[in-house]
Design a protein around this motif. Structure first.
Motif, PDB file in Angstrom:
ATOM      1  N   PHE A 202      74.206 -42.199  28.464  1.00 28.15           N
ATOM      2  CA  PHE A 202      75.212 -42.988  27.747  1.00 28.15           C
ATOM      3  C   PHE A 202      76.616 -42.752  28.296  1.00 28.15           C
ATOM      4  CE2 PHE A 202      71.956 -43.306  24.268  1.00 28.15           C
ATOM      5  CZ  PHE A 202      71.752 -44.663  24.460  1.00 28.15           C
ATOM      6  N   SER A 203      76.896 -41.523  28.712  1.00 23.01           N
ATOM      7  CA  SER A 203      78.255 -41.301  29.208  1.00 23.01           C
ATOM      8  C   SER A 203      78.481 -42.034  30.529  1.00 23.01           C
ATOM      9  CB  SER A 203      78.587 -39.811  29.308  1.00 23.01           C
ATOM     10  OG  SER A 203      77.678 -39.171  30.142  1.00 23.01           O
ATOM     11  N   PHE A 204      77.467 -42.108  31.381  1.00 30.58           N
ATOM     12  CA  PHE A 204      77.625 -42.896  32.619  1.00 30.58           C
ATOM     13  C   PHE A 204      77.801 -44.373  32.294  1.00 30.58           C
ATOM     14  CE2 PHE A 204      76.003 -39.488  35.485  1.00 30.58           C
ATOM     15  CZ  PHE A 204      76.949 -39.639  36.476  1.00 30.58           C
ATOM     16  N   GLU A 205      76.970 -44.851  31.391  1.00 32.21           N
ATOM     17  CA  GLU A 205      76.993 -46.272  31.049  1.00 32.21           C
ATOM     18  C   GLU A 205      78.345 -46.645  30.421  1.00 32.21           C
ATOM     19  OE1 GLU A 205      73.560 -47.098  28.682  1.00 32.21           O
ATOM     20  OE2 GLU A 205      73.605 -49.234  29.118  1.00 32.21           O
ATOM     21  N   ILE A 206      78.773 -45.813  29.484  1.00 32.55           N
ATOM     22  CA  ILE A 206      80.041 -46.090  28.788  1.00 32.55           C
ATOM     23  C   ILE A 206      81.216 -45.928  29.760  1.00 32.55           C
ATOM     24  CG2 ILE A 206      81.588 -45.217  26.962  1.00 32.55           C
ATOM     25  CD1 ILE A 206      78.926 -44.668  25.345  1.00 32.55           C
ATOM     26  N   ALA A 207      81.136 -44.921  30.624  1.00 35.78           N
ATOM     27  CA  ALA A 207      82.213 -44.714  31.611  1.00 35.78           C
ATOM     28  C   ALA A 207      82.366 -45.967  32.481  1.00 35.78           C
ATOM     29  CB  ALA A 207      81.908 -43.504  32.483  1.00 35.78           C
ATOM     30  N   MET A 208      81.253 -46.503  32.926  1.00 33.23           N
ATOM     31  CA  MET A 208      81.300 -47.684  33.802  1.00 33.23           C
ATOM     32  C   MET A 208      81.889 -48.880  33.036  1.00 33.23           C
ATOM     33  SD  MET A 208      80.613 -48.262  36.941  1.00 33.23           S
ATOM     34  CE  MET A 208      80.571 -49.701  37.987  1.00 33.23           C
ATOM     35  N   HIS A 209      81.439 -49.063  31.785  1.00 29.23           N
ATOM     36  CA  HIS A 209      81.984 -50.174  30.984  1.00 29.23           C
ATOM     37  C   HIS A 209      83.482 -50.007  30.762  1.00 29.23           C
ATOM     38  CE1 HIS A 209      78.201 -52.043  30.427  1.00 29.23           C
ATOM     39  NE2 HIS A 209      77.692 -51.140  29.615  1.00 29.23           N
ATOM     40  N   ARG A 210      83.900 -48.767  30.475  1.00 31.12           N
ATOM     41  CA  ARG A 210      85.321 -48.546  30.190  1.00 31.12           C
ATOM     42  C   ARG A 210      86.191 -48.735  31.431  1.00 31.12           C
ATOM     43  NH1 ARG A 210      85.648 -47.395  24.968  1.00 31.12           N
ATOM     44  NH2 ARG A 210      84.487 -45.678  24.027  1.00 31.12           N
ATOM     45  N   LEU A 211      85.573 -48.658  32.595  1.00 27.21           N
ATOM     46  CA  LEU A 211      86.317 -48.937  33.836  1.00 27.21           C
ATOM     47  C   LEU A 211      86.235 -50.416  34.197  1.00 27.21           C
ATOM     48  CD1 LEU A 211      85.156 -45.849  35.945  1.00 27.21           C
ATOM     49  CD2 LEU A 211      87.485 -46.272  35.188  1.00 27.21           C
ATOM     50  N   GLY A 212      85.623 -51.192  33.336  1.00 26.02           N
ATOM     51  CA  GLY A 212      85.561 -52.640  33.553  1.00 26.02           C
ATOM     52  C   GLY A 212      84.405 -53.101  34.422  1.00 26.02           C
ATOM     53  N   GLY A 213      83.465 -52.196  34.705  1.00 30.73           N
ATOM     54  CA  GLY A 213      82.335 -52.564  35.562  1.00 30.73           C
ATOM     55  C   GLY A 213      81.071 -52.838  34.770  1.00 30.73           C
ATOM     56  N   GLY A 214      80.003 -53.104  35.498  1.00 26.93           N
ATOM     57  CA  GLY A 214      78.721 -53.366  34.850  1.00 26.93           C
ATOM     58  C   GLY A 214      77.749 -52.234  35.117  1.00 26.93           C
ATOM     59  N   ALA A 215      76.779 -52.079  34.207  1.00 23.72           N
ATOM     60  CA  ALA A 215      75.787 -51.012  34.382  1.00 23.72           C
ATOM     61  C   ALA A 215      74.409 -51.536  34.012  1.00 23.72           C
ATOM     62  CB  ALA A 215      76.149 -49.819  33.506  1.00 23.72           C
ATOM     63  N   SER A 216      73.464 -51.386  34.947  1.00 22.43           N
ATOM     64  CA  SER A 216      72.074 -51.729  34.646  1.00 22.43           C
ATOM     65  C   SER A 216      71.296 -50.428  34.656  1.00 22.43           C
ATOM     66  CB  SER A 216      71.478 -52.633  35.724  1.00 22.43           C
ATOM     67  OG  SER A 216      72.308 -53.744  35.919  1.00 22.43           O
TER      68      SER A 216
ATOM     69  N   HIS B 157      81.315 -34.958  24.638  1.00 21.11           N
ATOM     70  CA  HIS B 157      82.202 -36.131  24.642  1.00 21.11           C
ATOM     71  C   HIS B 157      83.012 -36.205  25.945  1.00 21.11           C
ATOM     72  CE1 HIS B 157      82.106 -35.525  20.005  1.00 21.11           C
ATOM     73  NE2 HIS B 157      80.996 -36.054  20.467  1.00 21.11           N
ATOM     74  N   ASN B 158      83.355 -35.017  26.478  1.00 20.65           N
ATOM     75  CA  ASN B 158      84.122 -34.983  27.729  1.00 20.65           C
ATOM     76  C   ASN B 158      83.361 -35.603  28.901  1.00 20.65           C
ATOM     77  OD1 ASN B 158      86.328 -33.736  26.590  1.00 20.65           O
ATOM     78  ND2 ASN B 158      85.677 -31.669  27.122  1.00 20.65           N
ATOM     79  N   GLY B 159      82.075 -35.801  28.734  1.00 22.38           N
ATOM     80  CA  GLY B 159      81.274 -36.427  29.787  1.00 22.38           C
ATOM     81  C   GLY B 159      81.793 -37.813  30.152  1.00 22.38           C
ATOM     82  N   VAL B 160      82.413 -38.519  29.212  1.00 20.64           N
ATOM     83  CA  VAL B 160      82.886 -39.887  29.511  1.00 20.64           C
ATOM     84  C   VAL B 160      84.109 -39.867  30.452  1.00 20.64           C
ATOM     85  CG1 VAL B 160      83.752 -42.062  28.569  1.00 20.64           C
ATOM     86  CG2 VAL B 160      81.845 -40.895  27.446  1.00 20.64           C
ATOM     87  N   PRO B 161      85.234 -39.208  30.076  1.00 14.61           N
ATOM     88  CA  PRO B 161      86.380 -39.257  31.008  1.00 14.61           C
ATOM     89  C   PRO B 161      86.091 -38.614  32.351  1.00 14.61           C
ATOM     90  CG  PRO B 161      86.788 -37.667  29.252  1.00 14.61           C
ATOM     91  CD  PRO B 161      85.570 -38.446  28.843  1.00 14.61           C
ATOM     92  N   VAL B 162      85.279 -37.557  32.339  1.00 10.52           N
ATOM     93  CA  VAL B 162      84.969 -36.895  33.604  1.00 10.52           C
ATOM     94  C   VAL B 162      84.169 -37.836  34.500  1.00 10.52           C
ATOM     95  CG1 VAL B 162      83.586 -35.043  34.633  1.00 10.52           C
ATOM     96  CG2 VAL B 162      85.130 -34.535  32.736  1.00 10.52           C
ATOM     97  N   ARG B 163      83.211 -38.538  33.922  1.00 15.30           N
ATOM     98  CA  ARG B 163      82.404 -39.459  34.745  1.00 15.30           C
ATOM     99  C   ARG B 163      83.209 -40.697  35.119  1.00 15.30           C
ATOM    100  NH1 ARG B 163      78.115 -36.804  31.429  1.00 15.30           N
ATOM    101  NH2 ARG B 163      76.973 -35.598  32.969  1.00 15.30           N
TER     102      ARG B 163
END
Ligand code: NCD
Length: 365
Positions: free
Chosen positions: A60-74, A287-293
């Motif tokens: 989830f942190s990878f997926e959310i990180a990608m979305h928050r950067l404006g990208g897509g994740a499959s 939770h820190n997994g999101v900004p770090v990723r």
């Protein structure tokens, strides 16, 4: 040239420090999250996540990180949903997926699987955990949490406690702590001690101890669960589980400013009763997994403006040789993917040479 993140030693100390500095900027105020400057860093970029072993936080942190950067994740959540289940090799999967996506994240039960993906992919590959080998992005999250709470890594006394044999997070973390100047103390049940392939690559002296003996001197106590799914039999799990349990009594012996971390999931090794103790930071750590990723993805996609985060740094892996002998580790990717050559890194010790598998890093001699 593309950069991969397969093992923690793929990044220099400076690169790790820069990533940790970049991560806080990824958080915005609640409600306007992420900061607008980073919200389009991965626009029109696509990540493929092959999560071929169970995962909650990392996925989830990878997926959310990608979305928050404006990208897509499959994301593929299990092996059955891919052609790997039909017998397609990792090499071919890498060649196919890297022709479609901009970034590949892989979690796999075979040790060295991420290295194979990286070798055959034309886009950056991130290792999200390969068997009992390494989990370098968890290490970035761990280091970030330590730095945020203690202000530094250097000269801290860090106790690694639990299944140090099969726990991949503690392998990557041990390498990073060693390189960043922390003192490592290993606390493990019998039979689940830190493996020699890790100890042989760590420069500093690693102490081993009983938890009760050292808890009062630790700055950081990093707990892990016994990796039930990787243990050879049910009995060995029964014997190992419950060997280390952190509860209020032990916490009363810990330093007032110590930090308790855990990559999670926990099973029964950390008592719910200490969750409100301000020294426990494992949920903050997750939770820190999101900004770090987010920082990692932006850096690998080369989408950071202010100076380069990643240099053209190459780790000093020494010589790589091809041998007739195959790696004896039953979980090594070379046991499963027959087209792979038996490649070994030559590690020079003061009195002898060690041959360490290029993929899983276990030693053959
Ligand atoms: C760890 C893992 O998958 O190695 N979890 C995680 O990614 N945070 C730890 C574990 O499973 O014990």
């Amino acid at each position: 040239m593309k950069r991969d993140f397969v093992v923690i030693n793929d990044f220099s100390n400076l690169e790790i420090e820069r990533l940790l500095e970049l991560a806080p900027g990824m958080w915005g105020e609640r409600g306007i999250y992420p900061r607008i400057i980073y919200s389009a860093r991965a626009e029109y970029k696509e990540m493929v996540g092959l999560f071929l072993e169970s995962s909650t936080r990392t996925r989830f942190s990878f997926e959310i990180a990608m979305h928050r950067l404006g990208g897509g994740a499959s994301i593929v959540p299990d092996i059955q949903s891919t052609s790997l289940a039909k017998g397609e090799t990792l090499a071919d999967t890498a060649r196919v997926v890297s022709g479609m996506a901009d970034l590949i994240v892989i979690r796999h039960p075979w040790e060295g699987a991420a290295q194979v993906m990286a070798d055959y992919s034309s886009v950056p590959v991130i290792n999200a955990g390969d068997g009992a080998h390494q989990h370098p992005t968890q290490t970035l999250t761990d280091l970030y949490t330590i730095k945020n709470n203690k202000g530094r890594i250097e000269a801290l006394k860090v106790g690694l406690c639990g299944d140090l044999k099969y726990g991949r997070t503690v392998h990557s973390l041990a390498f990073a702590l060693d390189r960043l100047g922390a003192e490592i103390i290993c606390i493990a049940p019998t039979g689940l001690e830190m493996p020699t392939w890790v100890l042989n690559q760590v420069e500093s002296l690693v102490r081993t101890a009983q938890l009760e003996q050292v808890i009062g001197e630790l700055d950081v106590l990093y707990f892990t669960r016994v990796q039930k799914e990787r243990l050879p039999g049910k009995e060995s799990y029964e014997a190992a589980k419950g060997s280390h349990i952190l509860g209020p009594e032990l916490m009363s012996q810990a330093k007032d400013d110590s930090l308790v971390l855990h990559p999670l999931p926990r099973v029964d090794e950390v008592d719910y009763e200490i969750d409100d103790d301000p020294r426990t930071k494992y949920f903050e750590q997750s939770h820190n997994g999101v900004p770090v990723r987010m920082a990692l993805i932006a850096a690998l996609l080369d989408k950071v403006d202010k100076g380069k985060v990643l240099d053209a740094w190459k780790p000093a892996t020494g010589k790589i040789i091809i041998a007739k002998e195959r790696c004896g580790n039953p979980r090594c990717v070379t046991q499963h993917e027959q087209y792979l050559k038996s490649k070994f890194k030559v590690i020079l010790r003061s009195t002898h040479k060690i041959l360490s598998c290029y993929y899983c890093e276990q030693e053959i001699r």
